[in-house]
Design a protein around this motif. Structure first.
Motif, PDB file in Angstrom:
ATOM      1  N   SER A  76       0.797  -1.045   0.036  1.00 13.36           N
ATOM      2  CA  SER A  76      -0.019  -0.006  -0.048  1.00 13.36           C
ATOM      3  C   SER A  76       0.886   1.284   0.134  1.00 13.36           C
ATOM      4  N   LEU A  77       0.303   2.171  -0.478  1.00 11.45           N
ATOM      5  CA  LEU A  77       0.983   3.547  -0.441  1.00 11.45           C
ATOM      6  C   LEU A  77      -0.098   4.604   0.046  1.00 11.45           C
ATOM      7  N   HIS A  78       0.426   5.201   1.112  1.00 10.26           N
ATOM      8  CA  HIS A  78      -0.438   6.125   1.712  1.00 10.26           C
ATOM      9  C   HIS A  78       0.130   7.576   1.586  1.00 10.26           C
ATOM     10  N   ILE A  79      -0.829   8.307   1.202  1.00 16.67           N
ATOM     11  CA  ILE A  79      -0.391   9.878   1.078  1.00 16.67           C
ATOM     12  C   ILE A  79      -0.981  10.536   2.073  1.00 16.67           C
ATOM     13  N   THR A  80      -0.170  11.422   2.920  1.00 13.13           N
ATOM     14  CA  THR A  80      -0.828  12.223   4.068  1.00 13.13           C
ATOM     15  C   THR A  80      -0.688  13.680   3.180  1.00 13.13           C
ATOM     16  N   ALA A  81      -2.024  14.458   3.712  1.00 14.92           N
ATOM     17  CA  ALA A  81      -1.936  15.959   3.015  1.00 14.92           C
ATOM     18  C   ALA A  81      -1.607  15.978   1.869  1.00 14.92           C
ATOM     19  N   ALA A  82      -2.498  15.354   1.039  1.00 12.24           N
ATOM     20  CA  ALA A  82      -2.052  15.355  -0.557  1.00 12.24           C
ATOM     21  C   ALA A  82      -1.904  16.884  -1.216  1.00 12.24           C
ATOM     22  N   GLN A  83      -0.931  16.872  -2.016  1.00 15.40           N
ATOM     23  CA  GLN A  83      -0.743  18.339  -2.523  1.00 15.40           C
ATOM     24  C   GLN A  83      -0.897  18.187  -3.919  1.00 15.40           C
ATOM     25  N   PRO A  84      -1.281  19.293  -4.833  1.00 18.47           N
ATOM     26  CA  PRO A  84      -1.416  19.253  -6.357  1.00 18.47           C
ATOM     27  C   PRO A  84      -0.328  18.673  -6.891  1.00 18.47           C
ATOM     28  N   GLY A  85       1.031  18.960  -6.439  1.00 23.53           N
ATOM     29  CA  GLY A  85       2.158  18.423  -6.906  1.00 23.53           C
ATOM     30  C   GLY A  85       2.198  16.553  -6.880  1.00 23.53           C
ATOM     31  N   ASP A  86       1.050  16.212  -6.239  1.00 24.77           N
ATOM     32  CA  ASP A  86       1.141  14.594  -6.095  1.00 24.77           C
ATOM     33  C   ASP A  86       0.425  14.002  -7.099  1.00 24.77           C
ATOM     34  N   THR A  87      -0.099  14.896  -8.199  1.00 21.84           N
ATOM     35  CA  THR A  87      -0.907  14.468  -9.185  1.00 21.84           C
ATOM     36  C   THR A  87      -0.050  13.538  -9.912  1.00 21.84           C
ATOM     37  N   GLY A  88      -0.524  12.357 -10.462  1.00 25.80           N
ATOM     38  CA  GLY A  88       0.346  11.773 -11.392  1.00 25.80           C
ATOM     39  C   GLY A  88      -0.407  10.375 -11.424  1.00 25.80           C
ATOM     40  N   LEU A  89       0.164   9.508 -12.352  1.00 26.39           N
ATOM     41  CA  LEU A  89      -0.085   7.940 -12.513  1.00 26.39           C
ATOM     42  C   LEU A  89       0.877   7.249 -11.416  1.00 26.39           C
ATOM     43  N   TYR A  90       0.441   6.455 -10.274  1.00 23.10           N
ATOM     44  CA  TYR A  90       1.057   5.757  -9.516  1.00 23.10           C
ATOM     45  C   TYR A  90       1.118   3.985  -9.852  1.00 23.10           C
ATOM     46  N   LEU A  91       2.286   3.393 -10.264  1.00 25.76           N
ATOM     47  CA  LEU A  91       2.338   2.316 -10.413  1.00 25.76           C
ATOM     48  C   LEU A  91       2.966   1.491  -9.737  1.00 25.76           C
ATOM     49  N   CYS A  92       2.565   0.275  -9.294  1.00 31.94           N
ATOM     50  CA  CYS A  92       3.431  -0.713  -8.772  1.00 31.94           C
ATOM     51  C   CYS A  92       3.981  -1.860  -9.429  1.00 31.94           C
ATOM     52  N   ALA A  93       4.876  -2.196  -9.091  1.00 28.58           N
ATOM     53  CA  ALA A  93       5.627  -3.094  -9.776  1.00 28.58           C
ATOM     54  C   ALA A  93       6.101  -4.317  -9.037  1.00 28.58           C
ATOM     55  N   GLY A  94       5.680  -5.597  -9.318  1.00 26.75           N
ATOM     56  CA  GLY A  94       6.319  -6.690  -8.444  1.00 26.75           C
ATOM     57  C   GLY A  94       7.541  -7.545  -9.240  1.00 26.75           C
ATOM     58  N   VAL A  95       8.587  -7.895  -8.406  1.00 29.04           N
ATOM     59  CA  VAL A  95       9.720  -8.453  -9.072  1.00 29.04           C
ATOM     60  C   VAL A  95       9.602  -9.817  -8.477  1.00 29.04           C
ATOM     61  N   ALA A  96       9.387 -10.914  -9.328  1.00 31.03           N
ATOM     62  CA  ALA A  96       9.656 -12.308  -8.924  1.00 31.03           C
ATOM     63  C   ALA A  96      10.402 -13.144  -9.808  1.00 31.03           C
ATOM     64  N   ASN A  97      11.298 -13.911  -9.382  1.00 33.78           N
ATOM     65  CA  ASN A  97      12.381 -14.561 -10.453  1.00 33.78           C
ATOM     66  C   ASN A  97      12.862 -13.749 -11.433  1.00 33.78           C
ATOM     67  N   ASN A  98      13.360 -12.605 -10.954  1.00 30.63           N
ATOM     68  CA  ASN A  98      13.831 -11.656 -12.076  1.00 30.63           C
ATOM     69  C   ASN A  98      12.624 -11.015 -12.858  1.00 30.63           C
ATOM     70  N   ASP A  99      11.816 -11.434 -12.887  1.00 27.53           N
ATOM     71  CA  ASP A  99      10.585 -11.026 -13.825  1.00 27.53           C
ATOM     72  C   ASP A  99       9.754  -9.775 -13.235  1.00 27.53           C
ATOM     73  N   MET A 100       9.909  -8.785 -13.757  1.00 31.92           N
ATOM     74  CA  MET A 100       9.078  -7.576 -13.014  1.00 31.92           C
ATOM     75  C   MET A 100       7.842  -7.119 -13.930  1.00 31.92           C
ATOM     76  N   ARG A 101       6.671  -7.071 -13.305  1.00 35.16           N
ATOM     77  CA  ARG A 101       5.399  -6.839 -13.833  1.00 35.16           C
ATOM     78  C   ARG A 101       4.758  -5.524 -13.220  1.00 35.16           C
ATOM     79  N   PHE A 102       4.177  -4.586 -13.935  1.00 38.88           N
ATOM     80  CA  PHE A 102       3.568  -3.621 -13.591  1.00 38.88           C
ATOM     81  C   PHE A 102       1.820  -3.716 -13.269  1.00 38.88           C
ATOM     82  N   GLY A 103       1.700  -3.166 -12.166  1.00 39.61           N
ATOM     83  CA  GLY A 103      -0.101  -2.963 -12.197  1.00 39.61           C
ATOM     84  C   GLY A 103      -0.548  -2.142 -12.786  1.00 39.61           C
ATOM     85  N   ALA A 104      -1.884  -2.035 -12.962  1.00 37.53           N
ATOM     86  CA  ALA A 104      -2.697  -1.189 -13.937  1.00 37.53           C
ATOM     87  C   ALA A 104      -2.484   0.257 -13.703  1.00 37.53           C
TER      88      ALA A 104
END
Lengths: 115, 109
Positions: B73-101
């Motif tokens: 999980s990613l928690h942002i406290t007191a969000a600011q306009p500069g936090d605007t963007g696309l946040y992507l998580c990416a998991g690594v298993a067996n040297n293979d990295m995959r991104f969330g949507a």
């Protein structure tokens, strides 16, 4: 960290033509990857660019359509061949050092539009 | 191929509000990363978590890796306009990295 320069930053191409995207890293890196990203969406891995050998392609991507070169540890190219409007997307180059937990650094992407 | 599910897909909040973004999978990862991407730019790595239960803080951002190393999980406290963007998580298993949507966050002033 690594600084990645990618060019062109954007291009508009005609159907049936090909475009080669270049990716230059400011240091030697073990791994380089090419991703495709539809606007506002996540990243889809196209292939891993292997230095000195053929690239490793993900399911749904083939060498004839997306030939990749990686002549050394700092440079790679991706060619989008025989383009169609469905190839319109953002193409991203990334690099990782493979030391410990993998960390990827990305170029700023190439916005490709195919007419 | 491990599947990473991110939620919510879109989030629009007012400046000063708190928010949490989730990244879930049925697979175990050796590490998980969070990236932020702004329009016209490539994703930028925010943090890497490796140990189950690990918590990392980056200013107003708090990242947590699940005990079983399947979720984060990613928690942002007191969000600011500069936090605007696309946040992507990416998991690594067996040297293979995959991104969330991705989660598209908009913080309104």
């Amino acid at each position: 960290s690594a600084v990645i320069s990618q060019k062109p930053s954007r291009d508009i191409c005609q159907r049936g033509t090909s475009l080669t995207i270049q990716c230059q890293v400011d240091s030697q890196v073990t791994m380089m990857f090419w991703y495709r990203q539809q606007p506002g969406q996540s990243l889809t891995l196209i292939a891993t660019a292997n230095q000195g050998s053929e690239a490793t392609y993900e399911s749904g991507f083939v060498i004839d359509k997306f030939p990749i070169s990686r002549p050394n540890l700092t440079f790679s190219t991706l060619t989008v061949s025989n383009m169609s409007p469905e190839d319109s997307s953002i193409y991203l180059c990334s690099a990782g050092d493979g030391q410990g937990a993998v960390k990827l650094f990305f170029g700023s992407g190439t916005q490709l539009s195919v007419l | 191929t491990q599947l990473l599910e991110q939620s919510p897909q879109f989030l629009s909040i007012q400046e000063g509000e708190n928010l949490t973004v989730y990244c879930n999978s049925s697979s175990v990862f050796s590490s998980l990363q969070w990236y932020r991407q702004e329009p016209g730019e490539g994703p930028v790595l925010l943090v890497t978590v490796v140990t189950g239960g690990e918590v990392k803080k980056l200013k107003r951002l708090t990242f947590q890796f699940g005990d079983a190393r399947k979720d984060s999980s990613l928690h942002i406290t007191a969000a600011q306009p500069g936090d605007t963007g696309l946040y992507l998580c990416a998991g690594v298993a067996n040297n293979d990295m995959r991104f969330g949507a991705g989660t598209r966050l908009t913080v309104k002033p």
